[in-house]
Design a protein around this motif. Structure first.
Motif, mmCIF file in Angstrom:
data_model
loop_
_atom_site.group_PDB
_atom_site.id
_atom_site.type_symbol
_atom_site.label_atom_id
_atom_site.label_comp_id
_atom_site.label_asym_id
_atom_site.label_seq_id
_atom_site.Cartn_x
_atom_site.Cartn_y
_atom_site.Cartn_z
ATOM 1 N N ALA A 34 0.835 -1.201 0.000
ATOM 2 C CA ALA A 34 0.000 0.000 0.000
ATOM 3 C C ALA A 34 0.868 1.248 0.000
ATOM 4 C CB ALA A 34 -0.919 -0.005 1.216
ATOM 5 N N LYS A 35 1.979 1.195 0.723
ATOM 6 C CA LYS A 35 2.873 2.353 0.800
ATOM 7 C C LYS A 35 3.500 2.662 -0.563
ATOM 8 C CE LYS A 35 6.987 2.196 2.726
ATOM 9 N NZ LYS A 35 8.063 2.029 3.716
ATOM 10 N N THR A 36 3.802 1.621 -1.316
ATOM 11 C CA THR A 36 4.436 1.812 -2.627
ATOM 12 C C THR A 36 3.416 1.882 -3.765
ATOM 13 O OG1 THR A 36 4.780 -0.565 -2.787
ATOM 14 C CG2 THR A 36 6.622 0.746 -1.966
ATOM 15 N N ASN A 37 2.126 1.979 -3.429
ATOM 16 C CA ASN A 37 1.038 2.135 -4.395
ATOM 17 C C ASN A 37 0.882 0.963 -5.360
ATOM 18 O OD1 ASN A 37 0.058 4.621 -3.449
ATOM 19 N ND2 ASN A 37 1.673 5.704 -4.561
ATOM 20 N N ILE A 38 1.280 -0.220 -4.932
ATOM 21 C CA ILE A 38 1.019 -1.399 -5.751
ATOM 22 C C ILE A 38 -0.435 -1.815 -5.563
ATOM 23 C CG2 ILE A 38 1.623 -3.822 -6.111
ATOM 24 C CD1 ILE A 38 4.512 -3.040 -5.465
ATOM 25 N N ILE A 39 -0.925 -1.667 -4.321
ATOM 26 C CA ILE A 39 -2.355 -1.819 -4.061
ATOM 27 C C ILE A 39 -2.816 -0.557 -3.345
ATOM 28 C CG2 ILE A 39 -2.363 -4.345 -3.958
ATOM 29 C CD1 ILE A 39 -2.467 -4.109 -0.911
ATOM 30 N N HIS A 40 -4.110 -0.286 -3.385
ATOM 31 C CA HIS A 40 -4.657 0.908 -2.749
ATOM 32 C C HIS A 40 -4.669 0.730 -1.234
ATOM 33 C CE1 HIS A 40 -7.581 4.072 -1.789
ATOM 34 N NE2 HIS A 40 -7.177 4.617 -2.933
ATOM 35 N N LYS A 41 -4.487 1.817 -0.502
ATOM 36 C CA LYS A 41 -4.415 1.722 0.966
ATOM 37 C C LYS A 41 -5.719 1.203 1.567
ATOM 38 C CE LYS A 41 -5.723 6.504 1.841
ATOM 39 N NZ LYS A 41 -5.446 7.702 2.611
ATOM 40 N N ASN A 42 -6.860 1.536 0.951
ATOM 41 C CA ASN A 42 -8.136 1.030 1.461
ATOM 42 C C ASN A 42 -8.285 -0.467 1.203
ATOM 43 O OD1 ASN A 42 -8.726 3.580 2.295
ATOM 44 N ND2 ASN A 42 -10.270 3.996 0.732
ATOM 45 N N LYS A 43 -7.742 -0.941 0.096
ATOM 46 C CA LYS A 43 -7.768 -2.383 -0.184
ATOM 47 C C LYS A 43 -6.957 -3.121 0.870
ATOM 48 C CE LYS A 43 -6.652 -5.923 -3.598
ATOM 49 N NZ LYS A 43 -7.964 -6.480 -3.889
ATOM 50 N N ALA A 44 -5.799 -2.564 1.211
ATOM 51 C CA ALA A 44 -4.969 -3.179 2.248
ATOM 52 C C ALA A 44 -5.715 -3.206 3.575
ATOM 53 C CB ALA A 44 -3.657 -2.422 2.386
ATOM 54 N N ALA A 45 -6.380 -2.104 3.911
ATOM 55 C CA ALA A 45 -7.127 -2.027 5.163
ATOM 56 C C ALA A 45 -8.278 -3.027 5.171
ATOM 57 C CB ALA A 45 -7.655 -0.614 5.368
ATOM 58 N N ASN A 46 -8.976 -3.144 4.052
ATOM 59 C CA ASN A 46 -10.097 -4.088 3.958
ATOM 60 C C ASN A 46 -9.618 -5.535 4.090
ATOM 61 O OD1 ASN A 46 -12.000 -2.079 3.637
ATOM 62 N ND2 ASN A 46 -11.903 -2.135 1.393
ATOM 63 N N LEU A 47 -8.496 -5.847 3.453
ATOM 64 C CA LEU A 47 -7.962 -7.205 3.546
ATOM 65 C C LEU A 47 -7.529 -7.523 4.972
ATOM 66 C CD1 LEU A 47 -5.881 -7.477 0.250
ATOM 67 C CD2 LEU A 47 -7.819 -8.886 0.888
ATOM 68 N N LYS A 48 -6.839 -6.576 5.618
ATOM 69 C CA LYS A 48 -6.401 -6.789 7.001
ATOM 70 C C LYS A 48 -7.610 -6.996 7.910
ATOM 71 C CE LYS A 48 -3.701 -3.168 7.356
ATOM 72 N NZ LYS A 48 -2.770 -2.195 7.933
ATOM 73 N N SER A 49 -8.647 -6.210 7.695
ATOM 74 C CA SER A 49 -9.849 -6.317 8.506
ATOM 75 C C SER A 49 -10.514 -7.673 8.330
ATOM 76 C CB SER A 49 -10.820 -5.200 8.125
ATOM 77 O OG SER A 49 -12.040 -5.360 8.767
ATOM 78 N N SER A 50 -10.652 -8.106 7.098
ATOM 79 C CA SER A 50 -11.320 -9.384 6.846
ATOM 80 C C SER A 50 -10.485 -10.557 7.365
ATOM 81 C CB SER A 50 -11.638 -9.558 5.364
ATOM 82 O OG SER A 50 -10.468 -9.732 4.615
ATOM 83 N N LEU A 51 -9.153 -10.435 7.282
ATOM 84 C CA LEU A 51 -8.292 -11.495 7.801
ATOM 85 C C LEU A 51 -8.361 -11.561 9.325
ATOM 86 C CD1 LEU A 51 -5.166 -11.125 5.499
ATOM 87 C CD2 LEU A 51 -6.811 -12.994 5.502
ATOM 88 N N THR A 52 -8.436 -10.411 9.971
ATOM 89 C CA THR A 52 -8.561 -10.365 11.426
ATOM 90 C C THR A 52 -9.875 -11.012 11.858
ATOM 91 O OG1 THR A 52 -7.335 -8.285 11.431
ATOM 92 C CG2 THR A 52 -8.502 -8.844 13.434
ATOM 93 N N ARG A 53 -10.941 -10.702 11.124
ATOM 94 C CA ARG A 53 -12.242 -11.307 11.400
ATOM 95 C C ARG A 53 -12.192 -12.816 11.233
ATOM 96 N NH1 ARG A 53 -16.359 -9.126 7.553
ATOM 97 N NH2 ARG A 53 -14.498 -7.944 7.173
ATOM 98 N N HIS A 54 -11.515 -13.260 10.178
ATOM 99 C CA HIS A 54 -11.375 -14.695 9.918
ATOM 100 C C HIS A 54 -10.628 -15.374 11.062
ATOM 101 C CE1 HIS A 54 -10.418 -18.473 7.925
ATOM 102 N NE2 HIS A 54 -9.141 -18.237 8.145
ATOM 103 N N ILE A 55 -9.561 -14.765 11.527
ATOM 104 C CA ILE A 55 -8.754 -15.350 12.597
ATOM 105 C C ILE A 55 -9.556 -15.409 13.907
ATOM 106 C CG2 ILE A 55 -6.714 -14.998 14.045
ATOM 107 C CD1 ILE A 55 -5.321 -13.907 11.515
ATOM 108 N N SER A 56 -10.328 -14.357 14.179
ATOM 109 C CA SER A 56 -11.101 -14.336 15.427
ATOM 110 C C SER A 56 -12.207 -15.381 15.430
ATOM 111 C CB SER A 56 -11.677 -12.941 15.670
ATOM 112 O OG SER A 56 -12.668 -12.656 14.728
ATOM 113 N N GLN A 57 -12.679 -15.781 14.262
ATOM 114 C CA GLN A 57 -13.748 -16.780 14.181
ATOM 115 C C GLN A 57 -13.228 -18.211 14.273
ATOM 116 O OE1 GLN A 57 -15.785 -15.848 10.561
ATOM 117 N NE2 GLN A 57 -16.943 -14.158 11.443
ATOM 118 N N LEU A 58 -11.896 -18.357 14.152
ATOM 119 C CA LEU A 58 -11.341 -19.703 14.261
ATOM 120 C C LEU A 58 -11.473 -20.207 15.690
ATOM 121 C CD1 LEU A 58 -8.086 -19.379 12.127
ATOM 122 C CD2 LEU A 58 -10.175 -20.559 11.496
ATOM 123 N N GLY A 59 -11.688 -21.484 15.840
ATOM 124 C CA GLY A 59 -11.883 -22.053 17.162
ATOM 125 C C GLY A 59 -10.629 -22.607 17.672
#
Length: 84
Positions: free
Chosen positions: A59-84
């Motif tokens: 995101a810092k080097t503009n290869i992906i958009h900063k909001n895309k990075a934030a959305n991916l991090k958010s969804s991955l965090t949600r995925h990890i929290s749902q793991l048992g």
């Protein structure tokens, strides 16, 4: 076809940059996919910081958009929290 020397050089540079960016974007997608397939919470927690670091760098080097990075991090965090 380009007529100026500078435009020919620009085309050459763009090809090189595109190849470079595609490599890192593909690597990022594979890492995210790999993390999503993990079912063990401890393993996912240990892998998450490296994926997060990769997303932030891209995101810092503009290869992906900063909001895309934030959305991916958010969804991955949600995925990890749902793991048992």
């Amino acid at each position: 076809m380009a007529n100026h020397k500078s435009s020919i050089k620009r085309i050459r540079q763009d090809k090189k940059k595109t190849l470079h960016n595609k490599y890192y974007a593909k690597t990022m997608r594979n890492a995210v996919r790999k993390l999503r397939q993990i079912t063990d919470k401890n393993e996912a927690l240990s892998m998450y910081p490296s994926v997060q670091k990769m997303l932030d760098k891209l995101a810092k080097t503009n290869i992906i958009h900063k909001n895309k990075a934030a959305n991916l991090k958010s969804s991955l965090t949600r995925h990890i929290s749902q793991l048992g």
